[in-house]
Scaffold this active site. Structure first.
Site, short mmCIF file in Angstrom:
data_model
loop_
_atom_site.label_atom_id
_atom_site.label_comp_id
_atom_site.label_asym_id
_atom_site.label_seq_id
_atom_site.Cartn_x
_atom_site.Cartn_y
_atom_site.Cartn_z
N LEU A 74 0.80 -1.22 0.00
CA LEU A 74 0.00 0.00 0.00
C LEU A 74 0.84 1.27 0.00
O LEU A 74 0.35 2.33 -0.36
CB LEU A 74 -0.91 0.02 1.23
CG LEU A 74 -1.99 -1.07 1.26
CD1 LEU A 74 -2.81 -0.93 2.52
CD2 LEU A 74 -2.87 -0.98 0.03
N ASP A 315 0.26 -8.95 -6.58
CA ASP A 315 1.62 -8.63 -6.13
C ASP A 315 1.90 -7.14 -6.38
O ASP A 315 3.01 -6.76 -6.76
CB ASP A 315 2.64 -9.52 -6.85
CG ASP A 315 4.00 -9.48 -6.18
OD1 ASP A 315 4.06 -9.20 -4.97
OD2 ASP A 315 5.00 -9.73 -6.86
N HIS A 319 6.05 1.76 -7.33
CA HIS A 319 7.35 2.45 -7.23
C HIS A 319 7.32 3.68 -8.12
O HIS A 319 6.78 3.64 -9.23
CB HIS A 319 8.49 1.53 -7.67
CG HIS A 319 8.79 0.47 -6.66
ND1 HIS A 319 9.25 0.76 -5.40
CD2 HIS A 319 8.67 -0.87 -6.73
CE1 HIS A 319 9.41 -0.37 -4.73
NE2 HIS A 319 9.05 -1.37 -5.50
#
Lengths: 439, 324
Positions: A74, A315, A319
């Protein structure tokens, strides 16, 4: 679980009802009131919908239990510039996910009751999808002392994992598995033996050509084989996250045949891409464990189809550009996956590898069962639904993701399958017709 | 991937020089012929070519280097370019700026050529995607060091007249060596037979798929070789113990007269430098003027780098000479 009362009586008509748990796959309608499923079936509302009931015409599209994503990151707390509970929830809603479970590798680490409570409180504030959390296996993810598994479970932790790190110490793992029995919870392992998995991509010819350090599939298989011995000894429930290779699949298949309490999951990139996706140093395709060779990808696909792999998780690992636009070895591993989970998984159905009902089992009842929850259409359960068109062609466009981060290697990837509506506790939190925003 | 357009065109038709892998034999030939021309010019004549007059060349080194940087600097200056040296010790990388920030900053200064060395594989390619000028890879991690392979090839060609058909043994730390990879690509592309020799801990997986034979017994690997290329044992890269000790390494993988006797009687010895005497090579072999090409390699380095600058900058305006 508590339901929200603002959802009045609603009829979802003209749908293809799909419920993996009961095996239902038939045209029909579903009736929900006060956030709970009341009735469903082929003959419901054939005489018309009573007055005072809101009508949602599904237009012949599929209606299934909302997806359960058992592995997401998260970003909150600690990395709010990459993702927040709000943006992740919006991404989940757009992806047809109605429940997601967060890894504890936040800053601070979720290794006490306060951490689990924080997630629950923030999710309540956002009022979108249901957000749950795992507790860390060890304090601070340091691999040494066990967390208060019993207390964390009481406060809602659905399982325990050290996130992107394996519990490397065999004695710690043995005690975690052993102690977990008293709590009735599950230990989820990241399958990489850390002393061996020092590479940044799959070992082999391509790593040699690119001059990058490789991690062999052996480091995955060894970790799982060691753990299975401990499972056999302790009787603890064990889950392998992100199975990526043929040998790991085989080892788990044999353990299941022996009756060990073992389950496993994988992510769409492991059955959609192989190692060549990182050619030319594409850091967006850098994940841990790394993308493997074609034979391993094919084996993972087969294992999803035959049920050796119980669940598909996104998954989801957000980023920002700073951590991805780096020389390959320095870039952070991870792919954002909430919004591409369903369309990428549907490729297995379109390729004839499995039925739609079986695929949905990996995305709903499969993960829910591992976490001792429910994700099916039985009357009396919360009305968490996804309505989707499995055939409509689309192109993955990360720029349009609701997720704060856009690190997806699937840019311009052609898929079939579009989420039309996502419903949580009877409230529509996403509708494609409504311009994609929450209704 | 095969670049069919490049095969059809004479000369060197790429914007950058990032690696040898993917270059065609004709492109390599073009660069070697051009370098041979420059090598034939008398360095003692104190003449500069005006070819790059008014052009800016930036040497951007994120890893310490003396000989490669000096060689590029000299090559650029002999072509009358303005040369700026930037090294990591004073660059902003240390202040937390990312590689791409650095690239954008330098790009704003409009350099014609960026010569980049970086300790990470793929970093030079990443940087090349963000700049307008030409980029020459002066070594990236364990990936490639194309100008080293070109200068090695030129050195061999001057002594043996050809590359095709020769048997070349590359010995040492193949796992971490960008020199080995570039040489493997170049030599196999040009029709030489390549052998790699290393202890199993320093041999990368799947190396045979690059078209080479691998050996862990050095004597066997050296048998009837025409050229013996030694690699530096890169102690700075050794994180674990890849080899138990230096003296054990020298005993089994150091080039001495006894092991060299397995090669052809006139086999030539090369080393990219800097040498670790007594680690990978015995001094009496390294300094044998009849056998060792090590000094000549350094000399060819300047000519090869002049040729690369020429091909990248002038090649875009005037046709590159096809014959040497």
């Amino acid at each position: 679980m508590a339901t929200r009362s603002e959802a009045g009586p609603t009829a979802y008509v003209n749908a293809r009802l799909l419920d993996p748990k009961s095996g239902l796959d038939a045209p029909g309608a579903l009736y929900a009131d006060r956030g709970v499923i009341v009735d469903l079936g082929r003959r419901l509302f054939t005489e018309g919908v009573p007055e005072g009931v809101a009508i949602v015409d599904c237009g012949g599209a599929c209606l299934a239990p909302g997806l359960v994503d058992m592995r997401v990151q998260l970003g909150e707390p600690g990395n709010e510039h990459k993702e927040t509970i709000e943006t992740a929830s919006r991404a989940a809603a757009a992806g047809g996910v109605t429940s997601m479970v967060a890894l504890p590798n936040t800053d601070p680490v979720v290794d006490d009751v306060a951490g689990i409570e924080f997630i629950a409180r923030r999710a309540r504030e956002e009022k979108l999808v249901k957000v749950y959390g795992y507790g860390a296996v060890t304090r601070g993810l340091e691999g040494r002392e066990l967390v208060e598994m019993g207390l964390l479970s009481e406060y809602g932790a659905l399982g325990f994992t050290d996130g992107l790190q394996a519990v490397a110490n065999a004695q710690v793992m043995r005690r975690a598995l052993s102690y977990s029995r008293s709590v009735g919870t599950v230990i989820l392992q990241h399958p990489e033996e850390p002393a061996l998995a020092t590479g940044v991509m799959n070992a082999g010819e391509l790593a040699t050509r690119l001059g990058l350090a490789g991690s062999h599939t052996l480091s995955e298989v060894m970790m799982i084989e060691r753990d299975l011995r401990l499972v056999e000894m302790t009787g603890g429930r064990y889950h392998v996250a992100n199975v990526t290779c043929a040998e790991a699949v085989e080892v788990i298949r044999r353990a299941k045949a022996r009756g060990l309490p073992v389950t496993c999951s994988t992510a769409p990139h492991y059955f959609t891409l192989n190692e060549t996706a990182v050619g030319d140093y594409r850091t967006f395709a850098k994940v841990a464990p790394p993308l493997r060779g074609e034979a391993d990808r094919a084996a993972v696909t087969a294992a999803v189809a035959d049920g050796t792999i119980d669940a598909i998780a996104s998954d989801h690992a957000p980023h920002d550009q700073d951590t991805k636009r780096q020389p390959f070895a320095m870039a952070s591993p991870g792919i954002v996956g909430l919004e591409s989970l369903l369309p990428l998984s549907l490729a297995l159905v379109h390729a004839g590898r499995m039925t739609l009902l079986e695929l949905l089992r990996r995305l709903t009842d499969g993960p829910a069962g591992i976490l001792r929850g429910r994700a099916d259409l039985e009357p009396g359960l919360p009305c968490d639904l996804v309505v989707f068109d499995p055939d409509r062609p689309a192109t993955v466009d990360p720029d349009r993701f609701r997720s704060k981060s856009k690190n997806s290697p699937f840019e311009n990837h052609m898929v079939q399958g579009v989420v039309l509506r996502t419903v949580v506790d009877g409230r529509t939190i996403y509708s494609e017709a409504g311009g994609g925003s929450a209704a | 991937m095969q670049d069919f357009e490049a095969i059809a065109r004479p000369g060197y038709a790429h914007r950058h020089l990032l690696g040898i892998e993917g270059l065609t034999p004709a492109e390599i030939e073009t660069l070697l012929d051009l370098a041979a021309d420059y090598a034939a010019q008398d360095a003692g004549a104190h003449q500069r070519s005006p070819l790059l007059s008014g052009h800016t060349v930036i040497n951007l080194f994120f890893e310490t280097s003396t000989r490669t940087r000096t060689s590029f600097e000299l090559a650029a200056k002999r072509l009358s370019a303005d040369v700026i040296n930037m090294s990591v010790t004073w660059s902003s990388i240390k202040k937390g700026e990312t590689l791409l920030d650095t690239a954008m900053t330098l790009n704003a200064m409009h350099p014609d050529v960026l010569i980049v060395r970086h300790p990470e594989s793929g970093a030079v390619k990443l940087l090349s995607e963000k700049v307008n000028g030409a980029v020459i890879n002066a070594g990236d991690g364990s990936h490639e060091h194309p100008t080293q392979a070109l200068l090695d090839a030129l050195t061999i060609r001057r002594r043996r007249g050809r590359l095709a058909g020769l048997t070349v043994a590359i010995c040492g730390d193949i796992l971490h060596s960008r020199v080995a990879r570039s040489n493997i690509h170049l030599l196999t592309t040009m029709g030489a037979r390549v052998r790699v020799i290393a202890p199993p801990t320093l041999m990368p997986g799947g190396i045979e798929r690059l078209g080479v034979e691998s050996f862990m017994d050095m004597r066997e690997g050296l048998r009837d070789c025409d050229i013996v290329m030694m690699l530096r044992l890169q102690t700075e890269r050794m994180q674990g113990s890849y080899v138990p000790s230096i003296r054990e390494y020298f005993r089994f993988y150091g080039l001495d007269r006894e092991k060299l006797a397995m090669a052809k009687p006139d086999a030539l010895i090369m080393h990219p430098g800097p040498m670790n005497r007594g680690v990978e090579i015995d001094s009496s072999v390294a300094d044998d003027i009849d056998r060792s090409l090590i000094q000549e390699q350094v000399e060819m380095g300047v000519a090869v780098r002049m040729a690369c600058l020429h091909a990248l900058v002038a090649g875009t305006r005037t046709p590159v000479r096809a014959e040497g």
